[in-house]
Design an enzyme around this catalytic site. Sequence first.
Site, mmCIF file in Angstrom:
data_model
loop_
_atom_site.group_PDB
_atom_site.id
_atom_site.type_symbol
_atom_site.label_atom_id
_atom_site.label_comp_id
_atom_site.label_asym_id
_atom_site.label_seq_id
_atom_site.Cartn_x
_atom_site.Cartn_y
_atom_site.Cartn_z
ATOM 1 N N GLU A 59 42.262 41.841 30.755
ATOM 2 C CA GLU A 59 43.351 42.766 31.077
ATOM 3 C C GLU A 59 44.692 42.242 30.593
ATOM 4 O O GLU A 59 45.501 42.989 30.026
ATOM 5 C CB GLU A 59 43.438 42.998 32.595
ATOM 6 C CG GLU A 59 42.182 43.553 33.211
ATOM 7 C CD GLU A 59 41.235 42.494 33.754
ATOM 8 O OE1 GLU A 59 40.580 42.765 34.774
ATOM 9 O OE2 GLU A 59 41.134 41.398 33.154
ATOM 10 N N CYS A 87 40.946 41.222 38.972
ATOM 11 C CA CYS A 87 41.235 40.235 40.017
ATOM 12 C C CYS A 87 42.684 40.421 40.495
ATOM 13 O O CYS A 87 43.432 41.256 39.976
ATOM 14 C CB CYS A 87 41.027 38.828 39.472
ATOM 15 S SG CYS A 87 42.269 38.326 38.248
#
Length: 157
Positions: A59, A87
């Site tokens: 990401e 996360c």
Amino acid sequence: MPPSDPGHERFMGLALEQARRGLVEGEVPIGAVVVVLGEVVGEGFNRPVGSVDPTAHAEIVALRAAASLLGNYRLPGAILYVTLEPCLMCAGALLSARVGTVVYGAPEPKWGAIESILTVGSLAANHRFTVIAGVREAECRALVVDFFRGKREKPAW
């Protein structure tokens, strides 16, 4: 758009391609793409091992590429497609970038900060993003499960 939307399926396919690139390099196979107005503006796969950078999650790599291409660290209206639920670090980056929508494939019950262990997107006072989960979930999950199964079954010598 619902999880079965053809656009979601197609862009998640690109994220899966990124994850497979990471797999070839020995990284945990997670891939991401950032889409703005139907165009991919950033892509990435997990690279913490190869880059010796604990923040080089798929990401983050994709967000950095998109921000660089667009010349702005804010990505309002962007859609991030990622094969595994982000996360806490990545969820924070998504909020900081003002991403509009997060589409993920498989949940991450141990570290997922979008819906599994935390719901970071609902905590922020100044920004929230839409979440769409389960796009091509079986494929996304299989990549990670098979990777770790291979690690466990591999002889130590």
